[in-house]
Design an enzyme around this catalytic site. Structure first.
Site, mmCIF file in Angstrom:
data_model
loop_
_atom_site.group_PDB
_atom_site.id
_atom_site.type_symbol
_atom_site.label_atom_id
_atom_site.label_comp_id
_atom_site.label_asym_id
_atom_site.label_seq_id
_atom_site.Cartn_x
_atom_site.Cartn_y
_atom_site.Cartn_z
ATOM 1 N N CYS A 71 49.562 45.448 22.552
ATOM 2 C CA CYS A 71 50.703 44.515 22.192
ATOM 3 C C CYS A 71 50.297 43.248 22.362
ATOM 4 O O CYS A 71 48.954 43.068 22.500
ATOM 5 C CB CYS A 71 51.960 44.623 22.932
ATOM 6 S SG CYS A 71 51.964 44.317 24.851
ATOM 7 N N HIS A 104 37.133 54.008 38.687
ATOM 8 C CA HIS A 104 37.949 53.964 40.154
ATOM 9 C C HIS A 104 39.289 54.414 40.007
ATOM 10 O O HIS A 104 39.953 54.853 40.935
ATOM 11 C CB HIS A 104 37.833 52.543 40.568
ATOM 12 C CG HIS A 104 36.481 52.410 41.124
ATOM 13 N ND1 HIS A 104 36.184 51.146 41.825
ATOM 14 C CD2 HIS A 104 35.061 52.773 40.919
ATOM 15 C CE1 HIS A 104 34.852 50.749 41.980
ATOM 16 N NE2 HIS A 104 34.172 51.999 41.620
#
Length: 150
Positions: A71, A104
């Site tokens: 977006c 991570h």
């Protein structure tokens, strides 16, 4: 992570992300097994949740392996897809952010801010995201806690 050629990738955007979504679809078509386009299908004004929910649901339910959400700022559609228990969307605007989102956080949707990055940057971020594996180890414990309902 599966080899790129074996991945199914869902894509969703609003009007601000439409051109970048179409660009990335063409860029990724020869590299991935399947692209599932959840819309939008033009640059006419729409509400990003209408398309973000389709992508979030598909990733959550395993209908696609990973997703790309786009977006204007990348924030609204990221917030929408992150409503789903098994979704970990990361807003990426730098190579290192895309890499760490996978290493991570085991992110499964990359969210891109169409109004703030170029097509070349989007290519790099997507390539980095999809070529980086989750490290596991100490990160596994943390990622497991994300989906906990409090």
């Amino acid at each position: 992570m599966k080899p790129l050629a074996n991945l199914s990738i869902g894509m969703a955007c609003d009007h601000a992300g439409y051109q970048l979504k179409e660009y990335l679809k063409d860029y990724l078509k020869p590299k991935v097994f399947e692209i599932v386009d959840f819309g939008t299908d033009s640059s006419d004004s729409v509400d990003y949740p209408d398309f973000g929910h389709k992508l979030g649901s598909a990733v959550n339910n395993g209908k696609v392996d990973y997703g790309i959400a786009i977006c204007g700022s990348g924030n609204g559609i990221s917030m929408t897809v992150n409503k789903y228990r098994n979704v970990r969307a990361a807003l990426c605007w730098k190579d290192e952010i895309a890499q760490l989102a996978r290493q991570h956080n085991d992110a499964n949707i990359i969210s891109l801010p169409a109004r703030f990055i170029s097509e070349a940057e989007a290519e790099r971020f997507v390539d980095t995201f999809f070529s980086t594996d989750f490290e596991g180890g100490r990160h596994e414990r943390r990622v497991t806690k994300i989906a906990q309902v409090l």
